[in-house]
Design a protein around this motif. Structure first.
Motif, PDB file in Angstrom:
ATOM      1  N   THR A 138       0.848  -1.185   0.000  1.00 50.24           N
ATOM      2  CA  THR A 138       0.000   0.000   0.000  1.00 50.24           C
ATOM      3  C   THR A 138       0.888   1.240   0.000  1.00 50.24           C
ATOM      4  OG1 THR A 138      -1.657  -1.204   1.265  1.00 50.24           O
ATOM      5  CG2 THR A 138      -1.847   1.199   1.210  1.00 50.24           C
ATOM      6  N   MET A 139       0.537   2.199  -0.840  1.00 46.04           N
ATOM      7  CA  MET A 139       1.310   3.432  -0.958  1.00 46.04           C
ATOM      8  C   MET A 139       0.733   4.498  -0.030  1.00 46.04           C
ATOM      9  SD  MET A 139       2.030   3.519  -5.026  1.00 46.04           S
ATOM     10  CE  MET A 139       0.386   3.130  -5.583  1.00 46.04           C
ATOM     11  N   ALA A 140       1.517   5.502   0.259  1.00 45.01           N
ATOM     12  CA  ALA A 140       1.104   6.578   1.154  1.00 45.01           C
ATOM     13  C   ALA A 140       0.038   7.460   0.504  1.00 45.01           C
ATOM     14  CB  ALA A 140       2.293   7.422   1.565  1.00 45.01           C
ATOM     15  N   TYR A 141       0.060   7.576  -0.811  1.00 47.96           N
ATOM     16  CA  TYR A 141      -0.912   8.396  -1.530  1.00 47.96           C
ATOM     17  C   TYR A 141      -1.175   7.751  -2.885  1.00 47.96           C
ATOM     18  CZ  TYR A 141       3.423  10.120  -3.594  1.00 47.96           C
ATOM     19  OH  TYR A 141       4.645  10.198  -4.199  1.00 47.96           O
ATOM     20  N   LYS A 142      -2.262   8.151  -3.521  1.00 47.25           N
ATOM     21  CA  LYS A 142      -2.638   7.580  -4.809  1.00 47.25           C
ATOM     22  C   LYS A 142      -1.701   8.056  -5.911  1.00 47.25           C
ATOM     23  CE  LYS A 142      -7.590   6.990  -4.120  1.00 47.25           C
ATOM     24  NZ  LYS A 142      -8.922   7.355  -4.623  1.00 47.25           N
ATOM     25  N   ILE A 143      -1.352   7.132  -6.776  1.00 42.36           N
ATOM     26  CA  ILE A 143      -0.594   7.447  -7.978  1.00 42.36           C
ATOM     27  C   ILE A 143      -1.406   6.895  -9.147  1.00 42.36           C
ATOM     28  CG2 ILE A 143       1.537   7.095  -9.269  1.00 42.36           C
ATOM     29  CD1 ILE A 143       2.948   6.612  -6.622  1.00 42.36           C
ATOM     30  N   ASN A 144      -1.814   7.761 -10.051  1.00 45.03           N
ATOM     31  CA  ASN A 144      -2.624   7.361 -11.208  1.00 45.03           C
ATOM     32  C   ASN A 144      -3.852   6.554 -10.782  1.00 45.03           C
ATOM     33  OD1 ASN A 144      -0.656   8.544 -12.773  1.00 45.03           O
ATOM     34  ND2 ASN A 144       0.377   6.614 -13.220  1.00 45.03           N
ATOM     35  N   LYS A 145      -4.521   7.010  -9.728  1.00 48.22           N
ATOM     36  CA  LYS A 145      -5.742   6.402  -9.190  1.00 48.22           C
ATOM     37  C   LYS A 145      -5.504   5.009  -8.608  1.00 48.22           C
ATOM     38  CE  LYS A 145      -8.664   8.950 -12.358  1.00 48.22           C
ATOM     39  NZ  LYS A 145      -9.665   8.885 -13.402  1.00 48.22           N
ATOM     40  N   ASN A 146      -4.278   4.671  -8.253  1.00 45.73           N
ATOM     41  CA  ASN A 146      -3.952   3.379  -7.650  1.00 45.73           C
ATOM     42  C   ASN A 146      -3.509   3.594  -6.215  1.00 45.73           C
ATOM     43  OD1 ASN A 146      -4.236   1.475  -9.889  1.00 45.73           O
ATOM     44  ND2 ASN A 146      -2.576   2.650 -10.809  1.00 45.73           N
ATOM     45  N   ARG A 147      -4.028   2.796  -5.287  1.00 43.62           N
ATOM     46  CA  ARG A 147      -3.665   2.835  -3.881  1.00 43.62           C
ATOM     47  C   ARG A 147      -2.534   1.865  -3.555  1.00 43.62           C
ATOM     48  NH1 ARG A 147      -3.966   6.783  -0.464  1.00 43.62           N
ATOM     49  NH2 ARG A 147      -6.077   7.474  -0.322  1.00 43.62           N
ATOM     50  N   LYS A 148      -2.378   0.815  -4.366  1.00 40.55           N
ATOM     51  CA  LYS A 148      -1.368  -0.213  -4.135  1.00 40.55           C
ATOM     52  C   LYS A 148      -0.515  -0.362  -5.385  1.00 40.55           C
ATOM     53  CE  LYS A 148      -4.109  -2.837  -0.880  1.00 40.55           C
ATOM     54  NZ  LYS A 148      -4.545  -4.165  -0.455  1.00 40.55           N
ATOM     55  N   GLY A 149       0.604  -1.038  -5.233  1.00 44.90           N
ATOM     56  CA  GLY A 149       1.471  -1.275  -6.369  1.00 44.90           C
ATOM     57  C   GLY A 149       2.423  -2.426  -6.108  1.00 44.90           C
ATOM     58  N   HIS A 150       2.914  -3.009  -7.190  1.00 43.79           N
ATOM     59  CA  HIS A 150       3.921  -4.064  -7.128  1.00 43.79           C
ATOM     60  C   HIS A 150       5.292  -3.397  -7.055  1.00 43.79           C
ATOM     61  CE1 HIS A 150       1.340  -7.531  -8.176  1.00 43.79           C
ATOM     62  NE2 HIS A 150       0.680  -6.653  -8.912  1.00 43.79           N
ATOM     63  N   TYR A 151       6.048  -3.685  -5.999  1.00 43.16           N
ATOM     64  CA  TYR A 151       7.366  -3.098  -5.817  1.00 43.16           C
ATOM     65  C   TYR A 151       8.437  -4.099  -6.262  1.00 43.16           C
ATOM     66  CZ  TYR A 151       5.688   0.850  -3.041  1.00 43.16           C
ATOM     67  OH  TYR A 151       5.084   2.003  -2.631  1.00 43.16           O
ATOM     68  N   ALA A 152       9.460  -3.593  -6.959  1.00 39.94           N
ATOM     69  CA  ALA A 152      10.587  -4.421  -7.384  1.00 39.94           C
ATOM     70  C   ALA A 152      11.880  -3.650  -7.146  1.00 39.94           C
ATOM     71  CB  ALA A 152      10.455  -4.796  -8.843  1.00 39.94           C
ATOM     72  N   PHE A 153      12.934  -4.387  -6.845  1.00 41.05           N
ATOM     73  CA  PHE A 153      14.230  -3.802  -6.497  1.00 41.05           C
ATOM     74  C   PHE A 153      15.305  -4.463  -7.337  1.00 41.05           C
ATOM     75  CE2 PHE A 153      17.997  -4.099  -3.637  1.00 41.05           C
ATOM     76  CZ  PHE A 153      18.286  -2.744  -3.555  1.00 41.05           C
ATOM     77  N   LEU A 154      16.197  -3.655  -7.925  1.00 38.97           N
ATOM     78  CA  LEU A 154      17.295  -4.168  -8.748  1.00 38.97           C
ATOM     79  C   LEU A 154      18.617  -3.585  -8.255  1.00 38.97           C
ATOM     80  CD1 LEU A 154      15.814  -3.524 -12.288  1.00 38.97           C
ATOM     81  CD2 LEU A 154      15.969  -5.722 -11.166  1.00 38.97           C
ATOM     82  N   ARG A 155      19.628  -4.424  -8.170  1.00 36.78           N
ATOM     83  CA  ARG A 155      20.997  -3.964  -7.962  1.00 36.78           C
ATOM     84  C   ARG A 155      21.712  -4.216  -9.279  1.00 36.78           C
ATOM     85  NH1 ARG A 155      21.418  -6.854  -2.251  1.00 36.78           N
ATOM     86  NH2 ARG A 155      20.756  -5.102  -0.972  1.00 36.78           N
ATOM     87  N   THR A 156      22.299  -3.163  -9.854  1.00 35.50           N
ATOM     88  CA  THR A 156      22.881  -3.299 -11.183  1.00 35.50           C
ATOM     89  C   THR A 156      24.315  -2.793 -11.217  1.00 35.50           C
ATOM     90  OG1 THR A 156      22.059  -1.136 -11.897  1.00 35.50           O
ATOM     91  CG2 THR A 156      20.639  -3.029 -12.297  1.00 35.50           C
TER      92      THR A 156
END
Length: 117
Positions: free
Chosen positions: A47-65
């Motif tokens: 769950t995100m702190a605020y809406k982004i593009n009318k979305n309350r949740k999002g899939h988080y991904a992390f990359l080390r490159t």
């Protein structure tokens, strides 16, 4: 080559497999431009702190490159153009931390925090 850490958020209505395939897709973009993904983590739906593009949740991904600056710029450009990616954060680091990120560690493994009153 410079070392980077990337976190991106994709739309909540994607399946887990689709969100993880985005990580692979952007990893191949780096590989095509002379870089490589040292480690990748899928953090799941949060769950995100605020809406982004009318979305309350999002899939988080992390990359080390480990990639040249041109490869990172191309990957960021493609992330911004991709309809499923909502936010991108890229940080240049001196060295990669060993082991899993703080998000993936169990609460018991984390450093002791200040006690609540």
């Amino acid at each position: 080559m410079p070392l980077y850490e990337h976190v991106f958020i994709s739309r909540q209505d994607l399946s887990n497999a689709q969100a993880e395939s985005l990580v692979e897709h952007f990893g191949t973009v780096l590989a095509d431009n002379g870089g490589n993904v040292v480690e990748s983590e899928y953090w799941g739906v949060k769950t995100m702190a605020y809406k982004i593009n009318k979305n309350r949740k999002g899939h988080y991904a992390f990359l080390r490159t480990n990639a040249p600056a041109g490869a990172v710029q191309e990957m960021e450009r493609l992330m911004r153009l991709h309809d499923d990616v909502m936010r991108v954060l890229t940080i240049k680091v001196d060295d990669h931390a060993e082991g899993p990120s703080v998000q993936m560690q169990k609460r018991d493994e984390r450093d002791n925090r200040r006690e609540r009153r």
